[in-house]
Each structure stands twice: as C-alpha cells, then as structure tokens.
Write a protein that holds these residues in place. Structure first.
Motif, short mmCIF file in Angstrom:
data_model
loop_
_atom_site.label_atom_id
_atom_site.label_comp_id
_atom_site.label_asym_id
_atom_site.label_seq_id
_atom_site.Cartn_x
_atom_site.Cartn_y
_atom_site.Cartn_z
N ILE A 26 26.90 37.44 49.97
CA ILE A 26 27.05 38.63 49.32
C ILE A 26 27.91 38.43 47.92
CG2 ILE A 26 27.42 41.00 49.08
CD1 ILE A 26 27.17 41.29 52.41
N LEU A 27 27.59 38.50 46.79
CA LEU A 27 28.14 38.35 45.51
C LEU A 27 28.68 39.74 45.13
CD1 LEU A 27 28.79 36.24 43.13
CD2 LEU A 27 26.90 37.26 42.08
N ILE A 28 29.94 39.97 45.11
CA ILE A 28 30.49 41.37 44.77
C ILE A 28 31.68 41.26 43.42
CG2 ILE A 28 31.92 43.19 45.69
CD1 ILE A 28 31.28 41.94 48.52
N ASN A 29 31.42 42.18 42.70
CA ASN A 29 32.36 42.03 41.37
C ASN A 29 32.50 43.76 41.10
OD1 ASN A 29 30.01 42.63 40.29
ND2 ASN A 29 30.74 41.43 38.35
N GLN A 30 33.08 43.98 40.28
CA GLN A 30 33.44 45.28 39.90
C GLN A 30 33.31 45.52 38.30
OE1 GLN A 30 36.10 47.20 38.33
NE2 GLN A 30 37.29 45.51 37.64
N ASN A 31 32.73 46.52 37.90
CA ASN A 31 32.93 46.80 36.41
C ASN A 31 33.14 48.33 36.18
OD1 ASN A 31 31.99 46.12 33.70
ND2 ASN A 31 30.38 47.47 33.90
N ASN A 34 32.98 50.49 38.97
CA ASN A 34 31.71 50.48 40.16
C ASN A 34 31.78 49.11 40.78
OD1 ASN A 34 30.62 53.13 39.18
ND2 ASN A 34 29.83 51.87 37.13
N ILE A 35 31.38 49.10 41.99
CA ILE A 35 31.38 48.07 42.69
C ILE A 35 29.92 47.57 42.91
CG2 ILE A 35 31.59 46.91 44.91
CD1 ILE A 35 34.32 47.81 43.66
N LEU A 36 29.63 46.28 42.40
CA LEU A 36 28.24 45.76 42.33
C LEU A 36 28.16 44.52 43.38
CD1 LEU A 36 28.04 45.36 38.61
CD2 LEU A 36 27.25 47.12 40.05
N ALA A 37 26.97 44.64 44.04
CA ALA A 37 26.75 43.36 45.10
C ALA A 37 25.41 43.00 45.18
CB ALA A 37 27.09 43.97 46.69
N GLU A 69 31.16 39.03 31.66
CA GLU A 69 31.86 38.85 30.78
C GLU A 69 33.12 39.81 30.59
OE1 GLU A 69 30.02 38.57 27.02
OE2 GLU A 69 28.63 36.87 27.70
N ASN A 70 32.86 40.99 31.25
CA ASN A 70 33.90 42.09 31.28
C ASN A 70 34.96 41.76 32.14
OD1 ASN A 70 32.26 43.55 29.54
ND2 ASN A 70 31.35 44.81 31.18
N ASP A 71 34.65 41.08 33.27
CA ASP A 71 35.65 40.65 34.34
C ASP A 71 34.97 39.37 35.06
OD1 ASP A 71 37.28 40.61 36.47
OD2 ASP A 71 37.60 42.61 36.71
N ASN A 72 35.58 38.38 34.92
CA ASN A 72 34.88 37.24 35.65
C ASN A 72 35.31 36.88 37.05
OD1 ASN A 72 37.56 36.18 35.25
ND2 ASN A 72 36.74 34.33 34.21
N ARG A 73 36.09 37.84 37.67
CA ARG A 73 36.55 37.78 39.15
C ARG A 73 35.35 38.14 39.84
NH1 ARG A 73 41.73 41.45 39.06
NH2 ARG A 73 40.10 42.56 37.96
N ILE A 74 35.40 37.29 41.02
CA ILE A 74 34.15 37.32 41.80
C ILE A 74 34.78 37.21 43.33
CG2 ILE A 74 32.12 36.18 42.79
CD1 ILE A 74 31.28 37.55 40.66
N LEU A 75 34.11 38.06 44.18
CA LEU A 75 34.26 37.82 45.59
C LEU A 75 32.74 37.33 46.29
CD1 LEU A 75 35.53 37.97 48.35
CD2 LEU A 75 35.17 40.61 48.36
N ALA A 76 32.92 36.30 46.97
CA ALA A 76 31.38 36.20 47.95
C ALA A 76 31.85 36.12 49.42
CB ALA A 76 31.00 34.83 47.36
#
Length: 204
Positions: A26-31, A34-37, A69-76
């Motif tokens: 599951i690829l997770i980030n926020q913008n 908002n949490i996207l997955a 591009e807004n935030d390149n931090r990712i949680l997998a």
C-alpha cells in the motif's frame, strides 16, 4: 509503527526476503492534510553498493502521483501472513491475540522518465512471467500495445528507513509455543499454517 522490542525484526536478510515475496503493498502519502493510498506492486531493488529502493507505477488517472512534487515523503506498507491465536491453546488462563508479520518502508519518491519506466516494467514482467508456460516479454509486445505505457506514471522510492515486525508468539514458553503451532496446523488455513512455519523457524 509501534513495535514491542520482543517482536522487532532487525534481520536484514529476512526483511529483504519478505519484501521480495510480499511485494504487493500500500503506497501512502499525504497532501494538504488528505491521506492518499493505492494498492500496487512495489518491487525492491538493491544496487551493487547496497543501496535499496522500491519501484512501482500507478495509472496517470490516479491523482496520487500529482502530489509527489508537493511532498515527496512516502510510506509503503507490506503485510504478510496473519492469524488469530486462541488463548484456549495455552496451559494457563490468558487473553487471545493475533500473530502477524509486516514491514513499513519510508522513503522519498521520484518520478521516472519514459525510458526508465519501460525498464521498470520489463523487470516487473520478467519477475512474474518466469514460471509461465509461454512467458511474455516487454521486448516482444507491439508498438500499439506498448502505447499503454504512456498511461502510467512510474516512480522510484529512495528508502530512508525500514520498520519490521514479526509477532510469532516469542513470549511463550516452549510447551505453549509448540501447542500453538500444533493447533494452527490443524486448521489447514493458509495464513495459520504460514504463521506456524514462521514460528517453527523463529525458534531455531
């Protein structure tokens, strides 16, 4: 991820093997709060110098990639086998619990160019076609078919840290540990049997 010390997995080879065998994550980030997955294959790559990264791709229609591009931090997040553990299997009164294996990978994401995207697709297809009777190769697909590659966004995640948990009844004595393995095997359930195998390996 909260991991009690007894369940923390710091065995590098074990973690690498897990990620290679359980690559659907599951690829997770926020913008903007908002949490996207997105659920996708994320393949572990290891360079000769030992550097590790993940590669994957999502549909161009999936808005998640536009937030990179807004935030390149990712949680997998990668999940392995898991199963319920009944406390009726112990020789003493206690509460039920759950055994499981999981890995969290943190990193920074970078979008790949088209040539890198094709190479990433080739590695992915080659890995999963290896046991096919008539394996498909990216190189053999027609130009028309390969136009579909323009509809995806491929990316690479530079790994900054990894957290791994392996909760397989390490807190039980030998007698109860063996009882749990025996009861899990009796269920014939795939996940239960996989956890039983991990429990037996972990005790060696």
């Amino acid at each position: 991820m909260y991991i009690p010390a007894i369940y923390k997995n710091e065995n590098r080879e074990d973690i690498i093997s897990f990620l290679q065998k359980n690559s659907f994550g599951i690829l997770i980030n926020q913008n903007d709060g908002n949490i996207l997955a997105t659920h996708i294959p994320l393949e572990l790559e290891i360079k000769e110098n030992g550097e590790q990264f993940l590669e994957g791709h999502i549909s161009k229609e999936n808005p998640q990639w536009q937030t990179f591009e807004n935030d390149n931090r990712i949680l997998a997040i990668f999940s392995g086998p898991h199963t319920y553990i009944s406390s009726s299997w112990y020789d003493h009164e206690n509460v039920p619990t759950w055994n499981y294996i999981a890995v969290h990978v943190y990193g920074k994401v970078k979008i790949l160019n088209f040539e890198e995207t094709i190479l990433s697709l080739k590695k992915l297809v080659d890995k999963y076609e290896v046991n096919s009777k008539n394996p498909i190769r990216i190189e053999d697909l027609s130009e028309k078919t390969m136009r579909q590659a323009k509809g995806i966004i491929a990316f690479r995640i530079e790994i900054t840290s990894i957290e791994a948990v392996k909760k397989v009844s390490q807190n039980r004595d030998e007698k109860n540990h063996q009882n749990i393995i025996s009861e899990l095997e009796k269920t014939k359930d795939y996940n239960a049997c996989q956890i039983a195998q991990e429990m037996a390996k972990n005790k060696k």
